[in-house]
Design an enzyme around this catalytic site. Structure first.
Site, PDB file in Angstrom:
ATOM      1  N   HIS A   1      -8.979   3.111  19.392  1.00 16.01           N
ATOM      2  CA  HIS A   1      -8.193   2.019  19.983  1.00 16.01           C
ATOM      3  C   HIS A   1      -8.784   1.549  21.310  1.00 16.01           C
ATOM      4  O   HIS A   1      -8.791   0.356  21.612  1.00 16.01           O
ATOM      5  CB  HIS A   1      -6.732   2.439  20.147  1.00 16.01           C
TER       6      HIS A   1
ATOM      7  N   ASP B   1      -8.401  -5.301  13.289  1.00 17.74           N
ATOM      8  CA  ASP B   1      -8.161  -3.870  13.062  1.00 17.74           C
ATOM      9  C   ASP B   1      -7.755  -3.681  11.610  1.00 17.74           C
ATOM     10  O   ASP B   1      -6.592  -3.427  11.301  1.00 17.74           O
ATOM     11  CB  ASP B   1      -7.050  -3.391  14.005  1.00 17.74           C
TER      12      ASP B   1
ATOM     13  N   GLN C   1       0.832  -1.205   0.000  1.00 20.92           N
ATOM     14  CA  GLN C   1       0.000   0.000   0.000  1.00 20.92           C
ATOM     15  C   GLN C   1       0.864   1.251   0.000  1.00 20.92           C
ATOM     16  O   GLN C   1       2.083   1.169   0.131  1.00 20.92           O
ATOM     17  CB  GLN C   1      -0.921  -0.024   1.223  1.00 20.92           C
TER      18      GLN C   1
HETATM   19  N1  AG3 Z   1      -8.125   0.998  10.946  1.00 23.60           N
HETATM   20  C1  AG3 Z   1      -9.422   1.407  10.450  1.00 23.60           C
HETATM   21  C2  AG3 Z   1      -9.356   2.638   9.656  1.00 23.60           C
HETATM   22  C3  AG3 Z   1     -10.548   2.944   8.833  1.00 23.60           C
HETATM   23  C4  AG3 Z   1     -10.489   4.365   8.432  1.00 23.60           C
HETATM   24  N2  AG3 Z   1     -11.207   4.644   7.241  1.00 23.60           N
HETATM   25  C5  AG3 Z   1     -11.057   5.807   6.586  1.00 23.60           C
HETATM   26  N3  AG3 Z   1     -10.337   6.762   7.059  1.00 23.60           N
HETATM   27  N4  AG3 Z   1     -11.680   5.951   5.456  1.00 23.60           N
HETATM   28  C6  AG3 Z   1      -7.404   1.873  11.758  1.00 23.60           C
HETATM   29  C7  AG3 Z   1      -6.087   1.366  12.210  1.00 23.60           C
HETATM   30  C8  AG3 Z   1      -5.674   1.984  13.479  1.00 23.60           C
HETATM   31  N5  AG3 Z   1      -4.962   1.092  14.305  1.00 23.60           N
END
Ligand code: AG3
Length: 285
Positions: A70, A163, A39
């Site tokens: 979190h 996550d 990515q």
């Molecule tokens: N993970 C989920 C993020 C989703 C955000 N989406 C967006 N900004 N369009 C976050 C990881 C943090 N540990």
């Protein structure tokens, strides 16, 4: 040249949250901007939300509001499981959830499996306040594909926290029933799966997908929600699959010093606003 009340350099980061909606943050510095094997990653300093980490254009962490997400992802499950001693975090390479999970004495080991080691490194390099749990003696960090990891670990974990990024590309499988069924097998008899499931406004399609796909394996699926200012629409959902366990009741006192989660939040985060309750009833119909 006289410049009053105006900046000569005007740098902005834009997240295109949906086709019709953007979030703009003024940038003061860009610290990292590169392609990894999986990515594109950006780390930048913003005026409004402090340092941010962006993956493929989507904000993952901001220094100012990461705790909202979190803490919800970690503590709802850690406080409602009778004995959360073995925990698996799928994704979450920044370490934010791990930082919360290691706060429990009852924890024996926490394994974090993230496909992209460069996310782990970027967090170590630029987010000391988020990555600080990664070197904890109870933590094991594995840079690999969690979908492969999980099929070789049946009946091992009390709590599994997913996550993920938004479910596109390599993360798409993390919102599908075949993955949830592997998670189910990987949980011990009483176990909890928690997954981030997007916004009910911006991405209700994805929230629905996660809920219905999870329901194919987990008889009992629960939705809870919270504020998450920098994610699309600021309202975020978390979906919990219970393997013979109901997560609505908290069984232990949370760690001290939290900024979002509390026993009262636990009690109330499962109370859905009427519009959301209606959506869930439609899914269940
Ligand atoms: N993970 C989920 C993020 C989703 C955000 N989406 C967006 N900004 N369009 C976050 C990881 C943090 N540990």
């Amino acid at each position: 040249m006289e410049v009053i009340g105006r900046r000569i350099t005007d740098l902005w980061f834009t997240e295109c949250q949906t086709e019709n909606m953007k979030l703009d943050l003024r940038i003061s510095n860009i610290l990292l901007n590169k392609d990894t094997e999986y990515q594109h990653i950006v780390v930048a300093d913003t005026e409004e939300y402090g340092r941010i980490m962006v993956l493929d254009g989507a904000i993952q962490i901001t220094e100012r509001d990461e705790f909202c997400y979190h803490e919800m992802m970690a503590h709802v499950a850690m406080c409602s499981h009778p004995e959360p001693s073995r925990v698996l975090i799928v994704g979450g390479g920044d370490g934010g959830i791990l930082r919360e999970v290691v706060k429990y004495d009852i924890l024996d080991t926490v394994t974090l499996v993230d496909i992209d080691k460069e996310v782990i490194q970027a967090s170590r390099d630029f987010f000391p306040g988020v990555s600080c749990g990664l070197d904890h003696p109870k933590a094991e960090i594995l840079p690999m594909d969690a979908m492969e990891f999980i099929i070789n670990h049946e009946n091992q974990f009390d709590v599994i926290i997913v996550d993920s990024t938004d479910p596109v590309d390599f993360a798409a499988g993390l919102f599908q029933s075949s993955f949830y069924s592997d998670v189910f097998k990987s949980l011990k008899n009483q176990g909890l799966l928690v997954a981030q499931t997007e916004s009910p406004f911006a991405e209700s399609r994805l929230m629905k997908q996660a809920y219905l796909e999870m329901k194919k394996t987990f008889k009992d699926v629960y939705l809870c929600w919270g504020a998450m200012p920098t994610y699309p629409t600021g309202m975020w959902t978390y979906t919990i699959g219970g393997k013979n366990l109901n997560p609505k009741t908290s069984l232990r006192t949370p760690p001290t010093g939290l900024k979002y989660y509390s026993e009262a939040i636990h009690k109330h985060c499962f109370t859905l606003p009427a519009f959301l309750q209606e959506i869930i009833e439609q899914y269940n119909a």
